[in-house]
Design a protein around this motif. Structure first.
Motif, PDB file in Angstrom:
ATOM      1  N   VAL A 117      60.250  72.593  92.042  1.00 29.76           N
ATOM      2  CA  VAL A 117      60.526  71.157  92.078  1.00 29.76           C
ATOM      3  C   VAL A 117      59.241  70.379  92.340  1.00 29.76           C
ATOM      4  O   VAL A 117      58.961  69.372  91.677  1.00 29.76           O
ATOM      5  CB  VAL A 117      61.600  70.823  93.137  1.00 29.76           C
ATOM      6  N   GLN A 118      58.450  70.837  93.298  1.00 27.96           N
ATOM      7  CA  GLN A 118      57.179  70.169  93.574  1.00 27.96           C
ATOM      8  C   GLN A 118      56.280  70.184  92.338  1.00 27.96           C
ATOM      9  O   GLN A 118      55.647  69.166  91.993  1.00 27.96           O
ATOM     10  CB  GLN A 118      56.465  70.834  94.744  1.00 27.96           C
ATOM     11  N   ALA A 119      56.238  71.320  91.644  1.00 26.61           N
ATOM     12  CA  ALA A 119      55.398  71.430  90.446  1.00 26.61           C
ATOM     13  C   ALA A 119      55.888  70.491  89.350  1.00 26.61           C
ATOM     14  O   ALA A 119      55.071  69.873  88.642  1.00 26.61           O
ATOM     15  CB  ALA A 119      55.395  72.874  89.943  1.00 26.61           C
ATOM     16  N   LEU A 120      57.202  70.361  89.190  1.00 28.69           N
ATOM     17  CA  LEU A 120      57.758  69.448  88.186  1.00 28.69           C
ATOM     18  C   LEU A 120      57.335  68.016  88.467  1.00 28.69           C
ATOM     19  O   LEU A 120      56.908  67.288  87.557  1.00 28.69           O
ATOM     20  CB  LEU A 120      59.277  69.557  88.169  1.00 28.69           C
ATOM     21  N   VAL A 121      57.446  67.615  89.726  1.00 31.77           N
ATOM     22  CA  VAL A 121      57.083  66.250  90.104  1.00 31.77           C
ATOM     23  C   VAL A 121      55.589  66.014  89.884  1.00 31.77           C
ATOM     24  O   VAL A 121      55.182  65.000  89.287  1.00 31.77           O
ATOM     25  CB  VAL A 121      57.472  65.977  91.569  1.00 31.77           C
ATOM     26  N   GLU A 122      54.761  66.931  90.338  1.00 36.22           N
ATOM     27  CA  GLU A 122      53.311  66.755  90.214  1.00 36.22           C
ATOM     28  C   GLU A 122      52.872  66.753  88.753  1.00 36.22           C
ATOM     29  O   GLU A 122      51.984  65.978  88.359  1.00 36.22           O
ATOM     30  CB  GLU A 122      52.579  67.852  90.993  1.00 36.22           C
ATOM     31  N   GLN A 123      53.497  67.592  87.930  1.00 39.69           N
ATOM     32  CA  GLN A 123      53.147  67.623  86.508  1.00 39.69           C
ATOM     33  C   GLN A 123      53.571  66.340  85.813  1.00 39.69           C
ATOM     34  O   GLN A 123      52.857  65.828  84.943  1.00 39.69           O
ATOM     35  CB  GLN A 123      53.809  68.831  85.831  1.00 39.69           C
TER      36      GLN A 123
ATOM     37  N   GLY B 112      51.591  59.474  84.891  1.00 41.92           N
ATOM     38  CA  GLY B 112      51.030  58.514  85.834  1.00 41.92           C
ATOM     39  C   GLY B 112      51.984  57.934  86.841  1.00 41.92           C
ATOM     40  O   GLY B 112      51.554  57.262  87.791  1.00 41.92           O
ATOM     41  N   ARG B 113      53.283  58.206  86.696  1.00 42.86           N
ATOM     42  CA  ARG B 113      54.251  57.598  87.592  1.00 42.86           C
ATOM     43  C   ARG B 113      55.619  58.272  87.438  1.00 42.86           C
ATOM     44  O   ARG B 113      55.860  59.003  86.474  1.00 42.86           O
ATOM     45  CB  ARG B 113      54.402  56.107  87.290  1.00 42.86           C
ATOM     46  N   ILE B 114      56.510  57.983  88.376  1.00 43.19           N
ATOM     47  CA  ILE B 114      57.932  58.335  88.260  1.00 43.19           C
ATOM     48  C   ILE B 114      58.712  57.104  88.702  1.00 43.19           C
ATOM     49  O   ILE B 114      58.464  56.553  89.773  1.00 43.19           O
ATOM     50  CB  ILE B 114      58.315  59.542  89.151  1.00 43.19           C
ATOM     51  N   ASP B 115      59.641  56.684  87.877  1.00 46.25           N
ATOM     52  CA  ASP B 115      60.441  55.503  88.193  1.00 46.25           C
ATOM     53  C   ASP B 115      61.902  55.828  88.496  1.00 46.25           C
ATOM     54  O   ASP B 115      62.551  55.126  89.259  1.00 46.25           O
ATOM     55  CB  ASP B 115      60.398  54.517  87.020  1.00 46.25           C
ATOM     56  N   VAL B 116      62.396  56.872  87.850  1.00 44.79           N
ATOM     57  CA  VAL B 116      63.816  57.223  87.966  1.00 44.79           C
ATOM     58  C   VAL B 116      63.947  58.726  88.143  1.00 44.79           C
ATOM     59  O   VAL B 116      63.270  59.502  87.462  1.00 44.79           O
ATOM     60  CB  VAL B 116      64.606  56.794  86.708  1.00 44.79           C
TER      61      VAL B 116
ATOM     62  N   LYS C 141      57.324  55.226  95.479  1.00 41.03           N
ATOM     63  CA  LYS C 141      56.873  54.162  96.378  1.00 41.03           C
ATOM     64  C   LYS C 141      55.495  53.661  95.976  1.00 41.03           C
ATOM     65  O   LYS C 141      55.238  52.445  95.947  1.00 41.03           O
ATOM     66  CB  LYS C 141      56.852  54.669  97.819  1.00 41.03           C
ATOM     67  N   ALA C 142      54.610  54.590  95.642  1.00 40.99           N
ATOM     68  CA  ALA C 142      53.232  54.226  95.306  1.00 40.99           C
ATOM     69  C   ALA C 142      53.148  53.362  94.057  1.00 40.99           C
ATOM     70  O   ALA C 142      52.218  52.566  93.904  1.00 40.99           O
ATOM     71  CB  ALA C 142      52.398  55.489  95.119  1.00 40.99           C
ATOM     72  N   SER C 143      54.140  53.501  93.172  1.00 36.18           N
ATOM     73  CA  SER C 143      54.122  52.709  91.941  1.00 36.18           C
ATOM     74  C   SER C 143      55.049  51.500  92.014  1.00 36.18           C
ATOM     75  O   SER C 143      55.359  50.882  91.002  1.00 36.18           O
ATOM     76  CB  SER C 143      54.493  53.585  90.735  1.00 36.18           C
ATOM     77  N   GLY C 144      55.493  51.166  93.232  1.00 44.21           N
ATOM     78  CA  GLY C 144      56.265  49.945  93.420  1.00 44.21           C
ATOM     79  C   GLY C 144      57.752  50.112  93.611  1.00 44.21           C
ATOM     80  O   GLY C 144      58.480  49.124  93.758  1.00 44.21           O
ATOM     81  N   GLY C 145      58.230  51.363  93.613  1.00 40.64           N
ATOM     82  CA  GLY C 145      59.647  51.596  93.855  1.00 40.64           C
ATOM     83  C   GLY C 145      60.315  52.313  92.704  1.00 40.64           C
ATOM     84  O   GLY C 145      59.665  52.716  91.728  1.00 40.64           O
ATOM     85  N   GLY C 146      61.607  52.490  92.812  1.00 39.31           N
ATOM     86  CA  GLY C 146      62.343  53.194  91.767  1.00 39.31           C
ATOM     87  C   GLY C 146      63.754  53.503  92.218  1.00 39.31           C
ATOM     88  O   GLY C 146      64.227  52.993  93.240  1.00 39.31           O
TER      89      GLY C 146
END
Length: 253
Positions: free
Chosen positions: A56-62, A68-72, A117-122
């Protein structure tokens, strides 16, 4: 024509079939870049054991590295564990079910929320179940895992305060998916498929697209003030205690 998720990056787990596949397709149609993950291999699917901390951590980091971001996040992956009674289940059975159904969404939230959070929320959406609300809709371990997930969403919403990251849960009723296929197949084989969903006021089972539509609402700006909530999408099943429609008096408009 623009979609409600234009420019957004979304992770959907359990995306190879059923609710996850319907949601991944709908999110894409609404403009999102979708990272579809599942333990089952398939075209466009990222292999994932949803209960594995490292994976899971690898999926998020990749995802962040690539986009450049995750919103949802739609934490949808789950296992049923069958309908064995609690006296037929082992501690290992419970651990396996809780690992995917409860620890999985926790891990995805833990690793994705800081980037959101770093990209403004989601928005984070978790697939729980009506089995987490009352007994009678699933096996003991499955029901306990979904009840735990419902409470986790409430706790996470408070711990994400000020981050502009919202988290909510959906509680589907009986939906035709790979997980519920044995129920539908057995009903069709015995000619009793017309009785599927008879316990809810809509008197039918649900479709994966109907759950995906609610997931889209919770993922979109349309639900910007909805946080820490559980929404049952079950044809009204959880609106009442069990009763006989025939004994309730007037049964139709």
């Amino acid at each position: 024509m623009t979609g409600v998720l234009d420019g957004k990056v979304a992770i959907v787990t359990g995306a190879a079939s059923g609710i996850g596949r319907a949601a991944a397709r709908l999110f894409r149609d609404e403009g999102a870049t979708v990272i579809a993950a599942d333990r089952s291999e398939g075209a466009g699917i990222v292999p994932l054991n949803a209960g594995s901390d490292d994976q899971v951590q690898a999926l998020v980091e990749q995802t962040v590295a690539d986009h450049g971001r995750i919103d949802v996040v739609f934490a949808n992956a789950g296992v049923s564990g069958g309908m064995a009674g609690m006296f037929e289940q082992s501690a290992e059975d419970w651990q396996a079910i809780l690992q995917t159904n409860l620890i999985g969404p926790f891990l995805l939230t833990k690793y994705a929320a800081p980037h959101m959070k770093a990209s403004g929320g989601g928005a984070i959406v978790c697939t729980a179940s009506v089995a987490g609300l009352r007994a009678g809709a699933g096996g003991a371990a499955y029901s306990a895992s979904k009840a735990g997930l419902i409470n986790f969403v409430k706790v996470a919403a408070t711990q994400l305060a000020g981050s502009q990251v919202r988290i909510n849960a959906i509680c589907p009723g009986l939906i035709e998916t790979g997980m519920t296929a044995p129920i539908y197949e057995r009903a069709r084989a015995t000619g009793s498929d017309g009785r599927i969903g008879q316990l809810n006021p809509m008197r039918r089972g649900g479709e994966a697209d109907e759950i995906a539509a609610v997931a889209l609402f919770l993922a979109s700006p349309a639900s910007s003030y909805v946080n820490g909530q559980t929404i049952a999408v079950d044809g009204g099943l959880s609106a009442s205690h069990p009763f006989s429609f025939q004994d309730y008096g007037r049964t139709s408009a």
